[in-house]
Write a protein that holds these residues in place. Structure first.
Motif, PDB file in Angstrom:
ATOM      1  N   PHE A   1       0.830  -1.208   0.000  1.00  0.00           N
ATOM      2  CA  PHE A   1       0.000   0.000   0.000  1.00  0.00           C
ATOM      3  C   PHE A   1       0.864   1.257   0.000  1.00  0.00           C
ATOM      4  O   PHE A   1       1.886   1.337   0.694  1.00  0.00           O
ATOM      5  CB  PHE A   1      -0.922   0.008   1.229  1.00  0.00           C
ATOM      6  CG  PHE A   1      -1.914  -1.134   1.276  1.00  0.00           C
ATOM      7  CD1 PHE A   1      -2.175  -1.928   0.156  1.00  0.00           C
ATOM      8  CD2 PHE A   1      -2.606  -1.415   2.442  1.00  0.00           C
ATOM      9  CE1 PHE A   1      -3.092  -2.966   0.194  1.00  0.00           C
ATOM     10  CE2 PHE A   1      -3.531  -2.456   2.492  1.00  0.00           C
ATOM     11  CZ  PHE A   1      -3.768  -3.238   1.375  1.00  0.00           C
ATOM     12  N   LEU A   2       0.424   2.240  -0.756  1.00  0.00           N
ATOM     13  CA  LEU A   2       1.164   3.507  -0.849  1.00  0.00           C
ATOM     14  C   LEU A   2       1.094   4.299   0.456  1.00  0.00           C
ATOM     15  O   LEU A   2       0.039   4.334   1.111  1.00  0.00           O
ATOM     16  CB  LEU A   2       0.573   4.357  -1.976  1.00  0.00           C
ATOM     17  CG  LEU A   2       0.976   3.932  -3.393  1.00  0.00           C
ATOM     18  CD1 LEU A   2       0.065   4.573  -4.424  1.00  0.00           C
ATOM     19  CD2 LEU A   2       2.433   4.283  -3.653  1.00  0.00           C
ATOM     20  N   THR A   3       2.195   4.927   0.804  1.00  0.00           N
ATOM     21  CA  THR A   3       2.216   5.716   2.048  1.00  0.00           C
ATOM     22  C   THR A   3       2.768   7.129   1.836  1.00  0.00           C
ATOM     23  O   THR A   3       2.829   7.915   2.773  1.00  0.00           O
ATOM     24  CB  THR A   3       3.102   5.029   3.116  1.00  0.00           C
ATOM     25  OG1 THR A   3       4.393   4.822   2.546  1.00  0.00           O
ATOM     26  CG2 THR A   3       2.521   3.708   3.570  1.00  0.00           C
TER      27      THR A   3
ATOM     28  N   ILE B   1      -8.324  -0.865 -10.097  1.00  0.00           N
ATOM     29  CA  ILE B   1      -8.209  -2.268  -9.690  1.00  0.00           C
ATOM     30  C   ILE B   1      -7.381  -2.310  -8.415  1.00  0.00           C
ATOM     31  O   ILE B   1      -6.274  -1.787  -8.374  1.00  0.00           O
ATOM     32  CB  ILE B   1      -7.537  -3.112 -10.797  1.00  0.00           C
ATOM     33  CG1 ILE B   1      -8.424  -3.123 -12.048  1.00  0.00           C
ATOM     34  CG2 ILE B   1      -7.300  -4.551 -10.318  1.00  0.00           C
ATOM     35  CD1 ILE B   1      -7.864  -2.402 -13.185  1.00  0.00           C
ATOM     36  N   GLY B   2      -7.942  -2.925  -7.362  1.00  0.00           N
ATOM     37  CA  GLY B   2      -7.203  -3.094  -6.113  1.00  0.00           C
ATOM     38  C   GLY B   2      -7.023  -1.804  -5.340  1.00  0.00           C
ATOM     39  O   GLY B   2      -5.919  -1.263  -5.258  1.00  0.00           O
ATOM     40  N   PRO B   3      -8.099  -1.275  -4.717  1.00  0.00           N
ATOM     41  CA  PRO B   3      -7.975  -0.007  -3.973  1.00  0.00           C
ATOM     42  C   PRO B   3      -7.191  -0.124  -2.668  1.00  0.00           C
ATOM     43  O   PRO B   3      -6.768   0.908  -2.133  1.00  0.00           O
ATOM     44  CB  PRO B   3      -9.435   0.372  -3.685  1.00  0.00           C
ATOM     45  CG  PRO B   3     -10.195  -0.913  -3.741  1.00  0.00           C
ATOM     46  CD  PRO B   3      -9.507  -1.750  -4.759  1.00  0.00           C
TER      47      PRO B   3
ATOM     48  N   ILE C   1     -12.487  -2.195  -7.883  1.00  0.00           N
ATOM     49  CA  ILE C   1     -12.734  -3.629  -7.691  1.00  0.00           C
ATOM     50  C   ILE C   1     -11.658  -4.178  -6.762  1.00  0.00           C
ATOM     51  O   ILE C   1     -10.466  -4.112  -7.094  1.00  0.00           O
ATOM     52  CB  ILE C   1     -12.647  -4.395  -9.038  1.00  0.00           C
ATOM     53  CG1 ILE C   1     -13.455  -3.696 -10.128  1.00  0.00           C
ATOM     54  CG2 ILE C   1     -13.075  -5.855  -8.879  1.00  0.00           C
ATOM     55  CD1 ILE C   1     -14.915  -3.683  -9.937  1.00  0.00           C
ATOM     56  N   GLU C   2     -12.053  -4.705  -5.638  1.00  0.00           N
ATOM     57  CA  GLU C   2     -11.085  -5.228  -4.660  1.00  0.00           C
ATOM     58  C   GLU C   2     -11.373  -6.706  -4.385  1.00  0.00           C
ATOM     59  O   GLU C   2     -12.485  -7.086  -4.043  1.00  0.00           O
ATOM     60  CB  GLU C   2     -11.153  -4.414  -3.362  1.00  0.00           C
ATOM     61  CG  GLU C   2     -10.318  -4.936  -2.218  1.00  0.00           C
ATOM     62  CD  GLU C   2      -8.838  -5.115  -2.564  1.00  0.00           C
ATOM     63  OE1 GLU C   2      -8.184  -4.131  -2.944  1.00  0.00           O
ATOM     64  OE2 GLU C   2      -8.338  -6.264  -2.473  1.00  0.00           O
ATOM     65  N   LEU C   3     -10.335  -7.510  -4.532  1.00  0.00           N
ATOM     66  CA  LEU C   3     -10.482  -8.960  -4.334  1.00  0.00           C
ATOM     67  C   LEU C   3     -10.636  -9.320  -2.862  1.00  0.00           C
ATOM     68  O   LEU C   3     -11.414 -10.208  -2.506  1.00  0.00           O
ATOM     69  CB  LEU C   3      -9.236  -9.659  -4.905  1.00  0.00           C
ATOM     70  CG  LEU C   3      -9.140 -11.169  -4.711  1.00  0.00           C
ATOM     71  CD1 LEU C   3     -10.264 -11.889  -5.444  1.00  0.00           C
ATOM     72  CD2 LEU C   3      -7.790 -11.681  -5.208  1.00  0.00           C
TER      73      LEU C   3
ATOM     74  N   ALA D   1      -4.533   2.774 -11.597  1.00  0.00           N
ATOM     75  CA  ALA D   1      -4.380   1.778 -10.527  1.00  0.00           C
ATOM     76  C   ALA D   1      -2.929   1.485 -10.206  1.00  0.00           C
ATOM     77  O   ALA D   1      -2.045   1.634 -11.046  1.00  0.00           O
ATOM     78  CB  ALA D   1      -5.073   0.478 -10.942  1.00  0.00           C
ATOM     79  N   ASN D   2      -2.745   1.070  -8.960  1.00  0.00           N
ATOM     80  CA  ASN D   2      -1.481   0.490  -8.523  1.00  0.00           C
ATOM     81  C   ASN D   2      -1.735  -1.015  -8.562  1.00  0.00           C
ATOM     82  O   ASN D   2      -2.379  -1.558  -7.667  1.00  0.00           O
ATOM     83  CB  ASN D   2      -1.172   1.007  -7.105  1.00  0.00           C
ATOM     84  CG  ASN D   2       0.009   0.306  -6.485  1.00  0.00           C
ATOM     85  OD1 ASN D   2       0.752  -0.401  -7.131  1.00  0.00           O
ATOM     86  ND2 ASN D   2       0.167   0.505  -5.171  1.00  0.00           N
ATOM     87  N   LEU D   3      -1.277  -1.677  -9.610  1.00  0.00           N
ATOM     88  CA  LEU D   3      -1.703  -3.048  -9.879  1.00  0.00           C
ATOM     89  C   LEU D   3      -1.066  -4.077  -8.948  1.00  0.00           C
ATOM     90  O   LEU D   3       0.096  -3.932  -8.563  1.00  0.00           O
ATOM     91  CB  LEU D   3      -1.360  -3.422 -11.331  1.00  0.00           C
ATOM     92  CG  LEU D   3      -2.059  -2.623 -12.429  1.00  0.00           C
ATOM     93  CD1 LEU D   3      -1.619  -3.124 -13.801  1.00  0.00           C
ATOM     94  CD2 LEU D   3      -3.576  -2.698 -12.298  1.00  0.00           C
TER      95      LEU D   3
HETATM   96  N1  SAM Z   1      -4.295   0.844  -4.485  1.00  0.00           N
HETATM   97  C1  SAM Z   1      -3.685   0.521  -3.196  1.00  0.00           C
HETATM   98  C2  SAM Z   1      -2.489   1.434  -2.979  1.00  0.00           C
HETATM   99  O1  SAM Z   1      -1.956   1.937  -3.988  1.00  0.00           O
HETATM  100  O2  SAM Z   1      -2.098   1.648  -1.846  1.00  0.00           O
HETATM  101  C3  SAM Z   1      -3.299  -0.945  -3.100  1.00  0.00           C
HETATM  102  C4  SAM Z   1      -2.477  -1.500  -4.247  1.00  0.00           C
HETATM  103  S1  SAM Z   1      -1.904  -3.140  -3.950  1.00  0.00           S
HETATM  104  C5  SAM Z   1      -0.418  -3.101  -4.947  1.00  0.00           C
HETATM  105  C6  SAM Z   1      -2.908  -4.184  -4.986  1.00  0.00           C
HETATM  106  C7  SAM Z   1      -4.350  -4.367  -4.517  1.00  0.00           C
HETATM  107  O3  SAM Z   1      -5.007  -5.242  -5.463  1.00  0.00           O
HETATM  108  C8  SAM Z   1      -4.542  -5.038  -3.168  1.00  0.00           C
HETATM  109  O4  SAM Z   1      -5.493  -4.325  -2.419  1.00  0.00           O
HETATM  110  C9  SAM Z   1      -5.079  -6.451  -3.495  1.00  0.00           C
HETATM  111  O5  SAM Z   1      -5.884  -7.001  -2.487  1.00  0.00           O
HETATM  112  C10 SAM Z   1      -5.842  -6.178  -4.784  1.00  0.00           C
HETATM  113  N2  SAM Z   1      -5.992  -7.349  -5.691  1.00  0.00           N
HETATM  114  C11 SAM Z   1      -5.149  -8.399  -5.851  1.00  0.00           C
HETATM  115  N3  SAM Z   1      -5.609  -9.249  -6.785  1.00  0.00           N
HETATM  116  C12 SAM Z   1      -6.767  -8.701  -7.263  1.00  0.00           C
HETATM  117  C13 SAM Z   1      -7.737  -9.128  -8.234  1.00  0.00           C
HETATM  118  N4  SAM Z   1      -7.572 -10.250  -8.922  1.00  0.00           N
HETATM  119  N5  SAM Z   1      -8.823  -8.342  -8.433  1.00  0.00           N
HETATM  120  C14 SAM Z   1      -9.005  -7.187  -7.739  1.00  0.00           C
HETATM  121  N6  SAM Z   1      -8.125  -6.754  -6.790  1.00  0.00           N
HETATM  122  C15 SAM Z   1      -7.018  -7.486  -6.555  1.00  0.00           C
END
Ligand code: SAM
Length: 285
Positions: free
Chosen positions: A28-30, A53-55, A74-76, A123-125
């Motif tokens: 996670f970004l800080t 994708i992935g908040p 969208i968060e898994l 997104a931060n993937l």
């Molecule tokens: N956006 C946040 C940030 O920048 O601090 C978190 C980025 S983190 C690198 C990737 C995020 O993607 C995590 O929250 C993770 O749970 C979620 N994630 C992982 N696989 C995923 C999937 N298949 N679909 C949706 N989200 C997913």
């Protein structure tokens, strides 16, 4: 919520019984400057619909929401949903859906929750699924622009030019659908937990006109074959893919007719050259 106060973040995660999952690519970004710069580079404005994708805990989401018309994230990880409901409570233009992005019907998702004509990705993937995810997103051709953070090595592969070590089938694949550009690098110190490698933010602008390729399926088959054994010549790399239909001597003639040296390797060819080869081979194979 102060997304940039490590103590506050740790307390929030602790209160909600959250532990980081490596398998889900959670870093996670800080550091404030990173989401700020991502959104600035993405040129998101108040008419824009954005798919994230992935908040995570919503750090980048909040930054996007401050500029966009609407964000769909969208968060898994189910454990993050109650956290996101707290951290993003002040935004009325954010929608969160729990699910796996790779299992969604993207057209339906964009049609129902965003806007088919004007949606971008920011997104931060999650690093563990970057390549299949980028293929999934680019191939859909739904997004006019994608501004995404990936591992630096992946960014270099995406933007690599022929005859460089990073250049490969993935470079061609992404360049076929988009015009990629590396925007800036992000060091490991900007995340919790800290990843082992640097990250890069890339911009992928959709090509409204795809390269002139006569048989897309064959084109990508040849690209994959050409890079499957990088040390071999193009002819030797292609033989396993074509040998039921064509002799090596005939393939050599065709390679020469395309204007290529018979000793050339796949890594010397760009999209245009693979398109020429596809055109020559399509009636024979
Ligand atoms: N956006 C946040 C940030 O920048 O601090 C978190 C980025 S983190 C690198 C990737 C995020 O993607 C995590 O929250 C993770 O749970 C979620 N994630 C992982 N696989 C995923 C999937 N298949 N679909 C949706 N989200 C997913």
């Amino acid at each position: 919520m102060n997304f940039y106060d490590i103590h506050e973040i740790r307390q929030l995660l602790l209160t909600n019984g959250f532990h980081f999952s490596k398998a889900k690519g959670q870093n996670f970004l800080t550091e404030r400057w990173v989401p700020e710069r991502i959104v600035e580079e993405a040129k998101i404005n108040s008419n824009d619909y954005v798919l994230e994708i992935g908040p995570g805990i919503g750090t980048l989401t909040a930054q996007i929401a401050a500029s966009a018309k609407k964000v769909l994230s969208i968060e898994l990880d189910r454990r993050l949903i109650p956290i996101l409901n707290i951290t993003l409570a002040d935004f009325d233009n954010v929608e969160i859906i729990q699910g796996d992005i790779l299992k969604t019907n993207l057209v339906q998702l964009v049609q129902q929750h965003l806007c088919l004509e004007n949606t971008s990705v920011c997104a931060n993937l999650p690093y563990n699924i970057t390549s299949p995810l980028l293929s999934f997103l680019t191939e859909s051709r739904l997004f006019r622009n994608m501004t995404v953070m990936v591992q630096r090595e992946v960014a270099q592969r995406i933007c690599a030019k022929p005859l460089t070590s990073a250049y490969g089938a993935f470079s061609i694949y992404i360049n076929y659908y988009t015009e990629p550009r590396i925007l800036f690098d992000v060091p490991p110190s900007c995340f919790i937990p800290q990843p082992k490698v640097f990250s890069s933010v890339v911009s992928l602008s959709r090509r409204d006109t795809l390269p002139n390729v006569e048989d897309e399926k064959l084109f990508f088959k040849l690209v994959r074959a050409a890079f499957s054994q990088r040390r071999k010549t193009l002819i030797n790399s292609l033989m396993p893919a074509v040998q039921n239909s064509i002799e090596k001597s005939k393939l050599t003639d065709i390679i020469k007719e395309c204007g290529f040296d018979e000793k050339i390797r796949g890594e010397a060819l760009g999209i245009k050259e693979f398109a020429i080869l596809t055109k020559k081979l399509k009636d024979i194979l």
